[in-house]
Write a protein that holds these residues in place. Structure first.
Motif, PDB file in Angstrom:
ATOM      1  N   TRP A  79      40.253  38.310  85.265  1.00 57.87           N
ATOM      2  CA  TRP A  79      40.497  37.991  83.857  1.00 57.87           C
ATOM      3  C   TRP A  79      41.845  37.276  83.740  1.00 57.87           C
ATOM      4  O   TRP A  79      42.010  36.337  82.986  1.00 57.87           O
ATOM      5  CB  TRP A  79      40.481  39.282  83.028  1.00 57.87           C
ATOM      6  CG  TRP A  79      40.213  39.079  81.584  1.00 57.87           C
ATOM      7  CD1 TRP A  79      40.125  37.882  80.926  1.00 57.87           C
ATOM      8  CD2 TRP A  79      39.985  40.095  80.602  1.00 57.87           C
ATOM      9  NE1 TRP A  79      39.857  38.106  79.600  1.00 57.87           N
ATOM     10  CE2 TRP A  79      39.775  39.439  79.380  1.00 57.87           C
ATOM     11  CE3 TRP A  79      39.951  41.488  80.646  1.00 57.87           C
ATOM     12  CZ2 TRP A  79      39.525  40.141  78.193  1.00 57.87           C
ATOM     13  CZ3 TRP A  79      39.705  42.178  79.477  1.00 57.87           C
ATOM     14  CH2 TRP A  79      39.490  41.517  78.263  1.00 57.87           C
ATOM     15  N   TYR A  82      41.986  33.503  87.047  1.00 62.96           N
ATOM     16  CA  TYR A  82      40.606  33.025  86.936  1.00 62.96           C
ATOM     17  C   TYR A  82      40.343  31.721  87.674  1.00 62.96           C
ATOM     18  O   TYR A  82      39.236  31.236  87.714  1.00 62.96           O
ATOM     19  CB  TYR A  82      40.191  32.894  85.462  1.00 62.96           C
ATOM     20  CG  TYR A  82      41.213  32.165  84.618  1.00 62.96           C
ATOM     21  CD1 TYR A  82      41.290  30.784  84.649  1.00 62.96           C
ATOM     22  CD2 TYR A  82      42.108  32.866  83.818  1.00 62.96           C
ATOM     23  CE1 TYR A  82      42.237  30.110  83.904  1.00 62.96           C
ATOM     24  CE2 TYR A  82      43.056  32.207  83.061  1.00 62.96           C
ATOM     25  CZ  TYR A  82      43.123  30.833  83.112  1.00 62.96           C
ATOM     26  OH  TYR A  82      44.066  30.180  82.382  1.00 62.96           O
ATOM     27  N   GLN A 130      34.719  36.812  84.843  1.00 68.36           N
ATOM     28  CA  GLN A 130      35.676  35.959  84.142  1.00 68.36           C
ATOM     29  C   GLN A 130      36.236  34.837  85.012  1.00 68.36           C
ATOM     30  O   GLN A 130      37.064  34.044  84.566  1.00 68.36           O
ATOM     31  CB  GLN A 130      36.830  36.805  83.594  1.00 68.36           C
ATOM     32  CG  GLN A 130      36.399  37.787  82.520  1.00 68.36           C
ATOM     33  CD  GLN A 130      35.855  37.071  81.309  1.00 68.36           C
ATOM     34  OE1 GLN A 130      36.584  36.387  80.595  1.00 68.36           O
ATOM     35  NE2 GLN A 130      34.556  37.182  81.069  1.00 68.36           N
ATOM     36  N   HIS A 308      32.529  34.028  77.233  1.00 69.26           N
ATOM     37  CA  HIS A 308      33.589  34.579  76.375  1.00 69.26           C
ATOM     38  C   HIS A 308      33.070  35.493  75.270  1.00 69.26           C
ATOM     39  O   HIS A 308      33.663  36.541  75.012  1.00 69.26           O
ATOM     40  CB  HIS A 308      34.424  33.442  75.807  1.00 69.26           C
ATOM     41  CG  HIS A 308      35.035  32.596  76.884  1.00 69.26           C
ATOM     42  ND1 HIS A 308      35.883  33.120  77.823  1.00 69.26           N
ATOM     43  CD2 HIS A 308      34.875  31.292  77.215  1.00 69.26           C
ATOM     44  CE1 HIS A 308      36.250  32.157  78.671  1.00 69.26           C
ATOM     45  NE2 HIS A 308      35.646  31.048  78.326  1.00 69.26           N
ATOM     46  N   LYS A 311      32.129  38.887  76.607  1.00 69.36           N
ATOM     47  CA  LYS A 311      33.327  39.658  76.959  1.00 69.36           C
ATOM     48  C   LYS A 311      33.885  40.357  75.710  1.00 69.36           C
ATOM     49  O   LYS A 311      34.233  41.535  75.744  1.00 69.36           O
ATOM     50  CB  LYS A 311      34.368  38.714  77.556  1.00 69.36           C
ATOM     51  CG  LYS A 311      35.461  39.429  78.309  1.00 69.36           C
ATOM     52  CD  LYS A 311      34.916  40.076  79.549  1.00 69.36           C
ATOM     53  CE  LYS A 311      35.981  40.772  80.356  1.00 69.36           C
ATOM     54  NZ  LYS A 311      35.354  41.490  81.479  1.00 69.36           N
TER      55      LYS A 311
END
Ligand code: ATP
Ligand code: MG
Length: 343
Positions: A79, A82, A130, A308, A311
């Motif tokens: 995260w 990346y 991620q 995204h 997440k």
């Protein structure tokens, strides 16, 4: 009342892992070849938030290192790191202790790790869904000796845009699926934390069980609830946590956990979050249009949808509702009748 606050930290690795024997065994089995000096199987851990994935991965590596001295080990949170180079830099630092200049190329990083790694080593790739440049999984495959434990929320998010060369490698990996904890497991986790972190008789079983029930199978949430309850009780000068504090403590803990998660968002996720702070309840197309305006280097709608937005949903920052064939996104835990807080 609070004897050792560090046991409530998110990265505290408990000495006993509660109720995850099967998962621990599967991961330690995957790592077992290292005891014979052979590269281990790669494995994946999947599951929702707060179910012990990171904890089990780290505990399995700890167990291995108790058996085999000094197995090189790296922890990468994808995260934060990346890109391909960020991952390789972290691995080179942790695994072979080589600090290369910031300008080192991908090839130099790979060469350095390959040259310095003498025997098998393990890499934990946390939040691997991620990764923006997942070709690095292929790089790792090419480095003799490295095996990895990849952690992600759902397999579908991960496999969505993997290169075929990578998928053909990872199809052989072990997969370990985690489900949410039951109330008994969470109560046991809390009870051990209370014994380590709070004074004697600071909390009774009934209070722990109530915190567990309100935390809905998420151990992170539950531990934060216990910490906040202990803090509230201390402020009142009490030596034990009264049941009347539980509900407020759990609600405050939820806000604290959410705030901490928001601070970890990357720029795309933050832009999405801010768009929804301005205008809640947008459908995907509207949300994308406003995000595209707000971000100076926007990703594609597909990446937003597959990477995204899931997440944000996974970390319980947004809720999704189906509205006549479209997904509509709402912020969680924001009172829309009050002025919205800036975060
Ligand atoms: N089986 C367990 N025994 C003891 N503590 C646990 C256990 N599972 C989780 N915890 C504790 O709960 C918290 C959350 O666990 P962890 O970070 O491993 O969750 P996760 O599945 O990695 O969640 P996320 O997907 O949000 O990263 C940590 O503080 C961890 O110490
Ligand atoms: Mg984790």
């Amino acid at each position: 009342m609070i004897r050792d606050g560090t046991v409530f930290d998110d990265d505290h690795l408990p000495s006993t892992i509660v109720g995850r024997n099967r998962h621990m065994n599967e991961v330690t089995d995957a790592l077992a070849p290292i005891q014979e000096d052979v590269r281990a199987e790669n494995c994946f851990l999947f599951g929702p938030s707060g179910v012990g994935k990171t904890t089990v991965a780290k505990a399995a590596v700890r167990e291995l290192r108790q058996e085999v001295l000094e197995v090189p080990y790296a922890y990468v949170n994808c995260w934060q790191d990346y890109t391909r180079n960020a991952v390789l830099e972290q691995i080179s630092r942790d695994l072979v202790g080589a600090a290369l200049p910031r300008s080192a190329s991908t090839g130099q990083l790979i060469d350095r790790i390959t040259a310095d790694l003498d025997g098998p080593g393990v890499v934990i790739l946390d939040e691997v869904d991620q990764l923006r440049e997942n070709k690095v999984l292929y790089d790792l495959h090419e480095i003799r000796g490295i095996s990895w434990i990849g952690i992600a929320n759902r397999e579908v998010d991960l496999l969505a845009d993997l290169d075929e060369r990578v998928t053909s490698r990872i199809s052989v990996a072990y997969r370990v699926n985690f489900d949410t904890y039951g109330e008994d497991a969470i109560t046991e986790i809390l009870s051990r934390r209370a014994r380590e972190g709070l004074g004697p008789n600071a909390v009774d079983e009934d209070v722990l069980r109530r915190i567990a029930r309100l935390s809905e199978g998420d151990a992170r949430q539950a531990i934060a609830g216990l910490r906040v309850a202990a803090r509230m009780a201390s402020r009142e000068g009490l030596s034990a946590i009264p049941g009347r504090l539980v509900e407020d403590a759990v609600a405050d803990a939820e806000r604290e956990v959410r705030q901490k998660t928001i601070s970890k968002l990357n720029t795309h996720q933050r832009a999405l979050y801010e768009v929804l702070t301005e205008e809640d309840g947008l459908i995907q197309k509207e949300l994308y249009a406003q995000y595209e305006e707000a971000h100076e280097d926007p990703v594609t709608l597909r990446s937003l949808r597959e990477n995204h937005l899931p997440k944000l949903e996974h970390y319980n920052l947004i809720d999704v509702e189906w509205d006549r064939g479209s997904k509509r996104y709402h912020l969680v835990g924001v009172d829309h009748t009050a002025p919205t807080p800036q975060s």
